[in-house]
Design an enzyme around this catalytic site. Structure first.
Site, mmCIF file in Angstrom:
data_model
loop_
_atom_site.group_PDB
_atom_site.id
_atom_site.type_symbol
_atom_site.label_atom_id
_atom_site.label_comp_id
_atom_site.label_asym_id
_atom_site.label_seq_id
_atom_site.Cartn_x
_atom_site.Cartn_y
_atom_site.Cartn_z
ATOM 1 N N LYS A 164 -62.278 -13.194 30.729
ATOM 2 C CA LYS A 164 -62.024 -12.425 29.512
ATOM 3 C C LYS A 164 -63.355 -12.167 28.809
ATOM 4 C CE LYS A 164 -58.586 -12.126 25.837
ATOM 5 N NZ LYS A 164 -57.470 -12.785 25.155
ATOM 6 N N GLU B 155 -41.946 -16.762 19.554
ATOM 7 C CA GLU B 155 -41.576 -16.802 18.143
ATOM 8 C C GLU B 155 -40.195 -17.407 17.919
ATOM 9 O OE1 GLU B 155 -44.707 -13.761 18.757
ATOM 10 O OE2 GLU B 155 -42.742 -14.131 19.706
ATOM 11 N N ARG C 84 -38.747 -10.930 16.001
ATOM 12 C CA ARG C 84 -38.188 -11.514 17.220
ATOM 13 C C ARG C 84 -37.342 -12.760 16.942
ATOM 14 N NH1 ARG C 84 -42.295 -11.443 22.216
ATOM 15 N NH2 ARG C 84 -41.854 -9.309 22.801
#
Length: 619
Positions: A281, A363, A391
């Site tokens: 990354k 979540e 969510r």
């Protein structure tokens, strides 16, 4: 640039030889850094998938084959390779390219995204549709390791396991969530098991043994079981295979040639296939490689130094205040869904590691986890972006409020999230949270309001929620009269007579309303900034509104079920303020696009000039 500016479609990517493809990768990184340093956006994740994006478009045939990017924030390279180079400088700008995949933007974006862990479900649906139509096209879902903490991924994997679908999931492991594979033998086997020679050897053995009369099939099965036993002894990869998926990996995700080999092998799979790759990354930009978390999503910054201009924000002040509360109260805990940095909880995690819980991109789990902590006497503060809290609506109602459990939901990025756009604006929370019984909802306009709300929530009952915007303080006058749950300021020719107009609002709209009031020098305008949206008693402000000509209700949120509509209903039901005109200005039955904050406020007529015009037209 030698190659990038000539890429008009994925067909042009296929024409490049190996060396040219590698040069293209370098040009793409230069373009990413140039654009994101100016416009802001998701940098580290896109730098990490440059080679993967190139390999995907060399092996598959978009748009016939569908490539679905989970979350969509790492699709910048994909955009550059699918004919959007000329518009790339408009990334995240109003009427420019979205920072996420978007169906309206290109035929190469088959499924829009902005939230995590949806890609595999979408890929399964499209793959099933292909089968119904008799198409043998492939569907590829590119899933970051962080998304594998989301439950939808496993629901989709479970559903696909026993289905004959041309579906390939690329697991992009950049060590941000999934544990590292360690040891020299593991590294050796990773290279060997993803090499072209290995694939050729494996297929030759399978063909040879299957030709042996009578016992060939049994020998092939025996070899396959021996191979799988060896792989399992060396690497933790049983989950995918046990779920019925073919597994290939771990491959070097920053080598185009390796990636082309594994993706071509995956195309030969007779069942859903996982291709596990490892990427770096932030690759190619030292600052992002060293600190990929900080460069996940960035504002504009100096390329040479990597430094972004920074100032106090609601997120940083939230983290500071929560630490102060936790110092005094050992029962205070902090929970996040893979957003510790974004929500300002890094300092809390450092100071109180035993009371900090990052549950991953989950979540729903985070909310129920918080509720369960509350059953044992702890006070959980669940920090989450407003858009992602959507969510866990069922968990807020069913697991927390219904059981009278004292939990605190801290809604960051409430209101416009500017350049992130429709998938990230926090415009729905007031509407849906106001309908939850017993829930208390705060809307701090200033850092001091935020601190007071956090302290009140510590002593609260049932579910408490605090919504606050991205960025810094809004700027409502500091000399406003402070009351219980609201504050107000008079502008213009204030006196014994009733105001010409009373503006009732919350958050940043209160600041714009005060600026609008300053423009209307000949009028007596009273602006009421509500800091506690629920419970809200109109009796508290009745004496401030009585006799006014116009009650103006601007709201940086959805109109249906919003605060303005609720207040209007209260006024009508109780027969209040007869002779006054009530005017609502809120987001009405539409999604707001991406763009700068200034543009979005003007677009929705929530800027000071539009508010002033609305007030004058209503008088």
């Amino acid at each position: 640039m030698t190659f990038l500016q000539n890429i008009k479609s994925p067909a042009d990517v296929k024409k490049l030889n190996k060396k040219e493809a590698e040069i293209l990768a370098g040009e793409i990184r230069e373009q990413l850094l140039d654009t994101v340093s100016k416009n802001g956006g998701h940098l580290a994740s896109n730098l990490g998938v440059v080679e993967l994006s190139i390999a995907l478009h060399r092996v598959f045939d978009s748009p016939t084959d569908k490539i679905i990017w989970d979350v969509g924030h790492q699709s910048y390279v994909h955009k550059l390779l699918t004919g959007r180079f000329e518009k790339f400088s408009t990334l995240r700008q109003y009427e420019g390219l979205s920072g996420f995949t978007k169906r309206e933007e290109s035929i190469h974006d088959p499924f829009g995204a902005g939230h995590s862990s949806t890609s595999l479900s979408a890929a399964a649906g499209i793959a099933q549709a292909n089968k119904l139509k008799g198409s043998d096209a492939y569907v590829v879902a590119v899933v970051g390791d962080g998304a594998f903490t989301g439950g939808m991924i496993y629901e989709a994997m479970n559903d696909c396991a026993d289905k004959d679908l041309n579906i390939i999931a690329v697991l992009n492991d950049n060590e941000m969530s999934i544990s590292k594979n360690v040891g020299g033998m593991s590294n050796y086997m990773s290279r060997f098991l993803t090499s072209k020679k290995y694939f050729r050897f494996k297929r030759a053995v399978e063909r040879g043994t299957n030709k042996i009369p009578l016992i060939g099939r049994y020998i092939a099965t025996f070899f396959r079981r021996c191979k799988n036993m060896a792989k399992r002894a060396l690497k933790m990869q049983t989950l995918f295979e046990d779920l019925g998926w073919n597994y290939i990996g771990v491959a070097d995700g920053n080598r185009i040639d390796f990636l082309e080999d594994v993706l071509n092998e995956a195309k030969l799979s007779k069942r859903p296939c996982i291709v596990h790759i490892h990427t770096t990354k932030g690759k190619g930009y030292a600052f992002a490689e060293e600190d990929p978390g900080s460069y996940h999503g960035v504002s504009s910054f100096e390329l040479e130094t990597g430094v972004a201009s920074g100032s106090k924000s609601f997120s940083s002040e939230f983290g500071k205040y929560l630490c102060e509360i936790a110092e005094k109260n050992p029962n205070v805990c902090a929970i996040t869904a893979a957003m510790s940095s974004g929500t300002g909880l890094d300092s809390f995690a450092e100071k109180f590691p035993r009371r900090f819980f990052d549950v991953g991109i989950a979540e729903e789990h985070a909310m129920t986890y918080s509720a369960a902590l509350a059953t044992e006497g702890f006070i959980p503060y669940f920090a989450v972006y407003s858009t992602f809290s959507q969510r866990c609506y069922d968990q807020i109602i069913h697991d927390a409020s219904l059981q009278n459990l004292h939990t605190v939901i801290c809604l960051d990025r409430a209101g416009f999230s500017a350049t992130d756009g429709a998938t990230h604006h926090g415009l729905f929370d007031v509407s849906y949270l106001s309908n939850v019984p017993k829930l208390t909802l705060y809307a701090p306009e200033s850092f001091e309001d935020l601190k007071n709300a956090l302290l009140e929530c510590e002593k609260g009952e049932n579910v408490c929620a605090i919504r606050y915007p991205k960025g810094g303080e809004c700027g409502f006058p500091k000399d406003a009269v402070q009351c219980d749950g609201f504050k107000y300021k008079d502008f213009g020719k204030a006196g014994t007579k009733a105001p010409d107009c009373v503006v009732i609002t919350y958050g940043r709209c209160a600041f714009f309303a005060s600026e609008a009031a300053k423009k209307l020098e000949g009028k007596f305008i009273r602006v009421i900034c509500v800091t506690k949206i629920k419970p809200f008693s109109i009796d508290k402000i009745k004496h401030l509104v009585e006799g006014t000509k116009l009650i103006y209700l601007p709201e940086e949120g959805i109109k249906s079920g919003g605060f303005a509509m609720q207040l209007t209903s209260l006024i009508k039901e109780n027969g209040l303020f007869e002779g006054s005109t009530v005017k609502i200005n809120a987001i009405d039955d539409r999604f707001v696009p991406h763009g700068s904050a200034d543009i979005l406020y003007k677009l929705c007529r929530l800027d000071k000039d539009s508010m002033a015009e609305d007030i004058i037209s209503g008088l």
